[in-house]
Design a protein around this motif. Structure first.
Motif, short mmCIF file in Angstrom:
data_model
loop_
_atom_site.label_atom_id
_atom_site.label_comp_id
_atom_site.label_asym_id
_atom_site.label_seq_id
_atom_site.Cartn_x
_atom_site.Cartn_y
_atom_site.Cartn_z
N VAL A 147 -34.64 9.16 -10.95
CA VAL A 147 -35.30 10.28 -10.28
C VAL A 147 -34.34 10.74 -9.18
O VAL A 147 -33.77 9.91 -8.46
CB VAL A 147 -36.65 9.82 -9.67
N ASN A 148 -34.16 12.03 -9.05
CA ASN A 148 -33.28 12.59 -8.03
C ASN A 148 -34.07 13.55 -7.17
O ASN A 148 -34.82 14.39 -7.69
CB ASN A 148 -32.10 13.33 -8.69
N TYR A 149 -33.93 13.40 -5.86
CA TYR A 149 -34.62 14.27 -4.92
C TYR A 149 -33.92 14.21 -3.58
O TYR A 149 -32.99 13.44 -3.39
CB TYR A 149 -36.10 13.90 -4.80
N GLU A 150 -34.39 15.00 -2.64
CA GLU A 150 -33.85 15.00 -1.29
C GLU A 150 -34.71 14.08 -0.43
O GLU A 150 -35.94 14.20 -0.43
CB GLU A 150 -33.88 16.43 -0.74
N ASP A 151 -34.08 13.16 0.30
CA ASP A 151 -34.86 12.24 1.14
C ASP A 151 -35.31 12.94 2.42
O ASP A 151 -35.02 14.12 2.65
CB ASP A 151 -34.09 10.93 1.41
N GLN A 152 -36.01 12.21 3.27
CA GLN A 152 -36.57 12.80 4.49
C GLN A 152 -35.51 13.26 5.49
O GLN A 152 -35.79 14.03 6.38
CB GLN A 152 -37.55 11.84 5.16
N LYS A 153 -34.28 12.77 5.30
CA LYS A 153 -33.17 13.19 6.18
C LYS A 153 -32.34 14.31 5.55
O LYS A 153 -31.29 14.67 6.06
CB LYS A 153 -32.27 11.99 6.49
N GLY A 154 -32.81 14.84 4.42
CA GLY A 154 -32.12 15.94 3.76
C GLY A 154 -30.95 15.54 2.89
O GLY A 154 -30.18 16.39 2.45
N ARG A 155 -30.81 14.23 2.62
CA ARG A 155 -29.70 13.75 1.79
C ARG A 155 -30.14 13.66 0.33
O ARG A 155 -31.30 13.36 0.05
CB ARG A 155 -29.27 12.35 2.26
N PRO A 156 -29.21 13.89 -0.61
CA PRO A 156 -29.56 13.69 -2.01
C PRO A 156 -29.78 12.20 -2.28
O PRO A 156 -29.06 11.35 -1.75
CB PRO A 156 -28.34 14.22 -2.78
N LYS A 157 -30.80 11.89 -3.07
CA LYS A 157 -31.13 10.50 -3.35
C LYS A 157 -31.35 10.31 -4.84
O LYS A 157 -31.98 11.15 -5.49
CB LYS A 157 -32.40 10.10 -2.58
N GLU A 158 -30.83 9.21 -5.37
CA GLU A 158 -31.04 8.83 -6.77
C GLU A 158 -31.72 7.47 -6.78
O GLU A 158 -31.24 6.53 -6.15
CB GLU A 158 -29.70 8.72 -7.52
N VAL A 159 -32.84 7.39 -7.49
CA VAL A 159 -33.56 6.13 -7.65
C VAL A 159 -33.65 5.82 -9.14
O VAL A 159 -34.18 6.61 -9.91
CB VAL A 159 -34.99 6.19 -7.06
N ARG A 160 -33.10 4.66 -9.53
CA ARG A 160 -33.21 4.21 -10.92
C ARG A 160 -34.35 3.20 -11.01
O ARG A 160 -34.51 2.34 -10.14
CB ARG A 160 -31.90 3.58 -11.39
N TYR A 161 -35.15 3.32 -12.08
CA TYR A 161 -36.34 2.47 -12.27
C TYR A 161 -36.25 1.68 -13.56
O TYR A 161 -35.72 2.16 -14.56
CB TYR A 161 -37.60 3.33 -12.32
N TRP A 162 -36.85 0.49 -13.53
CA TRP A 162 -36.99 -0.35 -14.70
C TRP A 162 -38.45 -0.72 -14.90
O TRP A 162 -39.20 -0.89 -13.93
CB TRP A 162 -36.19 -1.65 -14.54
N ARG A 163 -38.83 -0.86 -16.16
CA ARG A 163 -40.10 -1.50 -16.47
C ARG A 163 -39.89 -2.97 -16.20
O ARG A 163 -38.87 -3.55 -16.60
CB ARG A 163 -40.46 -1.28 -17.94
N MET A 164 -40.82 -3.61 -15.48
CA MET A 164 -40.68 -5.01 -15.11
C MET A 164 -41.92 -5.79 -15.52
O MET A 164 -43.04 -5.30 -15.42
CB MET A 164 -40.49 -5.16 -13.61
#
Length: 127
Positions: free
Chosen positions: A69-86
């Protein structure tokens, strides 16, 4: 610079069917999937397992990667979060901590109603 983070869609079987772990973060006032930023020298898989353990107390094993998932964090920086089924390896029970004050095991439908962010809902809906 992109902020890199990782997290998990933790699932377990119960009498109600498959349940998903959802956490409440009081400093953000939101319901989300457990996740957090990579530490220096850490890869995404290590970070996902560590962050899930820190936020929930649950020891997990990685199953399939669910994407990022890619979005802008609360400080205005680009953020990438990778997720796994666990899958749960060991769950000693939840203890509130400095990041998460409540944990709920929800059916998919309950999680879709509770989660604050559309990107989290999309991951759970696809699970």
């Amino acid at each position: 610079m992109i902020v890199q983070a990782a997290g998990g869609v933790i699932v377990r079987d119960s009498e109600r069917g498959t349940e998903v772990c959802v956490v409440h973060r009081p400093h953000r006032g939101d319901w989300s999937l457990p996740k957090g930023k990579l530490d220096p020298g850490e890869d995404f898989e290590e970070a996902a397992l560590r962050e899930v353990l820190e936020e929930t107390g649950i020891e997990c094993r990685l199953e399939t990667e669910l994407g990022s998932v890619n979005y802008e964090d609360q400080k205005g920086r680009p953020k990438e979060v990778r997720y796994w089924r666990m899958e749960v390896e060991h769950d000693p029970g939840f203890t509130p901590n400095n990041e998460v004050d409540e944990l709920r095991w929800c059916t998919r439908e309950e999680a879709l109603d509770l989660l604050t962010y559309e990107h989290d809902r999309a991951l759970v809906a696809d699970e």
